[in-house]
Design an enzyme around this catalytic site. Sequence first.
Site, PDB file in Angstrom:
ATOM      1  N   GLY A  76       0.827  -1.214   0.000  1.00  0.00           N
ATOM      2  CA  GLY A  76       0.000   0.000   0.000  1.00  0.00           C
ATOM      3  C   GLY A  76       0.855   1.254   0.000  1.00  0.00           C
ATOM      4  O   GLY A  76       1.922   1.281   0.601  1.00  0.00           O
TER       5      GLY A  76
ATOM      6  N   GLY B 258       5.138  -7.633   4.777  1.00  0.00           N
ATOM      7  CA  GLY B 258       4.659  -8.572   3.755  1.00  0.00           C
ATOM      8  C   GLY B 258       5.499  -8.474   2.494  1.00  0.00           C
ATOM      9  O   GLY B 258       5.933  -9.494   1.923  1.00  0.00           O
TER      10      GLY B 258
ATOM     11  N   ILE C  83       1.547   3.061   6.935  1.00  0.00           N
ATOM     12  CA  ILE C  83       0.824   3.888   7.916  1.00  0.00           C
ATOM     13  C   ILE C  83       0.522   3.076   9.177  1.00  0.00           C
ATOM     14  O   ILE C  83       0.374   3.646  10.234  1.00  0.00           O
ATOM     15  CB  ILE C  83      -0.476   4.482   7.333  1.00  0.00           C
ATOM     16  CG1 ILE C  83      -1.506   3.402   6.998  1.00  0.00           C
ATOM     17  CG2 ILE C  83      -0.182   5.364   6.134  1.00  0.00           C
ATOM     18  CD1 ILE C  83      -2.906   3.966   6.762  1.00  0.00           C
ATOM     19  N   ASP C  84       0.471   1.753   9.052  1.00  0.00           N
ATOM     20  CA  ASP C  84       0.112   0.909  10.205  1.00  0.00           C
ATOM     21  C   ASP C  84       1.207   0.877  11.274  1.00  0.00           C
ATOM     22  O   ASP C  84       0.947   0.504  12.417  1.00  0.00           O
ATOM     23  CB  ASP C  84      -0.152  -0.540   9.748  1.00  0.00           C
ATOM     24  CG  ASP C  84      -1.276  -0.638   8.730  1.00  0.00           C
ATOM     25  OD1 ASP C  84      -1.992   0.363   8.523  1.00  0.00           O
ATOM     26  OD2 ASP C  84      -1.428  -1.721   8.131  1.00  0.00           O
TER      27      ASP C  84
ATOM     28  N   GLN D   5      -6.163   8.638   4.972  1.00  0.00           N
ATOM     29  CA  GLN D   5      -4.984   8.508   5.846  1.00  0.00           C
ATOM     30  C   GLN D   5      -3.715   8.184   5.069  1.00  0.00           C
ATOM     31  O   GLN D   5      -2.603   8.322   5.567  1.00  0.00           O
ATOM     32  CB  GLN D   5      -5.232   7.389   6.874  1.00  0.00           C
ATOM     33  CG  GLN D   5      -6.354   7.711   7.824  1.00  0.00           C
ATOM     34  CD  GLN D   5      -6.946   6.468   8.464  1.00  0.00           C
ATOM     35  OE1 GLN D   5      -6.544   6.086   9.547  1.00  0.00           O
ATOM     36  NE2 GLN D   5      -7.886   5.835   7.799  1.00  0.00           N
TER      37      GLN D   5
HETATM   38  O1  F6P Z   1      -1.506  -1.760   5.264  1.00  0.00           O
HETATM   39  C1  F6P Z   1      -1.892  -0.476   4.927  1.00  0.00           C
HETATM   40  C2  F6P Z   1      -3.377  -0.384   4.776  1.00  0.00           C
HETATM   41  O2  F6P Z   1      -3.716   0.951   4.509  1.00  0.00           O
HETATM   42  C3  F6P Z   1      -4.178  -0.898   5.975  1.00  0.00           C
HETATM   43  O3  F6P Z   1      -4.204   0.037   7.006  1.00  0.00           O
HETATM   44  C4  F6P Z   1      -5.501  -1.179   5.318  1.00  0.00           C
HETATM   45  O4  F6P Z   1      -6.207  -2.184   6.001  1.00  0.00           O
HETATM   46  C5  F6P Z   1      -5.126  -1.662   3.951  1.00  0.00           C
HETATM   47  O5  F6P Z   1      -3.824  -1.174   3.685  1.00  0.00           O
HETATM   48  C6  F6P Z   1      -6.058  -1.230   2.854  1.00  0.00           C
HETATM   49  O6  F6P Z   1      -5.683  -1.843   1.674  1.00  0.00           O
HETATM   50  P1  F6P Z   1      -6.281  -1.437   0.250  1.00  0.00           P
HETATM   51  O7  F6P Z   1      -5.615  -0.165  -0.164  1.00  0.00           O
HETATM   52  O8  F6P Z   1      -5.938  -2.570  -0.628  1.00  0.00           O
HETATM   53  O9  F6P Z   1      -7.752  -1.232   0.429  1.00  0.00           O
END
Ligand code: F6P
Length: 357
Positions: A13, A118, A141-142, A282
């Site tokens: 992400g 990951g 961001i996590d 975010q």
């Molecule tokens: O791992 C980063 C993150 O933004 C998480 O906080 C969130 O659950 C996920 O990615 C969202 O993923 P996507 O952009 O595939 O919806």
Amino acid sequence: MTVKRIGILTSGGDCAGLNAVIRAVVLRASDGYGWHVTGIREGTHGLLSDPPEAVTLTPGMATSNLLRLGGTILGTTNKGDPFAFPMPDGSKRDRSGEVIAGFRKLGLDALIGIGGDGSFAILRRLAQQGAIPFVGIPKTIDNDVARTEEAIGYSTAVATVAEALDRLQPTAASHSRVMVIEVMGRDAGHIAVAAAIAGGADAALIPEIPWRLDAVARKIEAVKAGGRNFALVVVAEAVRTEEGAPVKASTGRYGGIGHYVGDRLAEATGAETRVTVLGHVQRGGMPNAADRLLASAFGVHAVDLIAQGKFDRMVAWWNRDVIDVPLASVVDHAAVVDPAGPLVRTARGLGICLGDR
Ligand code: F6P
């Protein structure tokens, strides 16, 4: 080994600060060592195309505009593990050999990957299989990457949620409402608890601490009894229902627990409740100063590691310093919120309810 050309890719992400890393890598590589930098498009996907999808990143492109720019100019993907690549017929195929061949076609001597744990697991496996000299830079961001106090993008995300709370507070006070805000954090509550502290919330529910409705309801009632007509509640997306079920959206990602908590709180307290799901807000936008600084420090250190011939490592921020750690100690070790750690202690010290008491 003589390094002449390094590759860089963003994986997983996106978040604020990725372009600031790219800029730092280009500046350090060209000014410090006279090396060339090739940007690989859309993570390892760019290496699957023939010819590989890549772009030469010149020092002329590394202006301060890149420092400020959100997203990633290289593009990224959080789908398509090359070891189990999803094919159109629904099957999975190991395409790791093609990715490694793509890297070779570009004539690269080393690779920098900006990712979370990951991505690092995949990139490290590729590096081992293809004997690719690899260095990782943590972003998410996590903020759940192990062995670094902070990953790129986290600070901006927390600031964004804190600002959202600043904006929710006056409207909550105007209407005497309980405002619930659902924030990101796949299996980690760092954003939720940090933003709850920074944004003056009354409660923060995080996946690391099991919650009970009666505990949160009691907090809302105590706020009201104390003469305040509104309350702010932060809920991390990975929080489970009271029965322990994860709440997911149709995308398969987390989403919806904010509404679940909002509905339950309205029933339990009678308070008028509204729910905001902040989502990808975010991740986007300009990186704040702290993320620009971290990105710059990480980019410079990653290039210096390559110059020293130190590979299979991740750059990290630790105890007011930029260091590097073995990637093996990072993958498969997610750093979640420590229920006895400083964030939780601070929240509790401020009277923020964490849902367990
Ligand atoms: O791992 C980063 C993150 O933004 C998480 O906080 C969130 O659950 C996920 O990615 C969202 O993923 P996507 O952009 O595939 O919806």
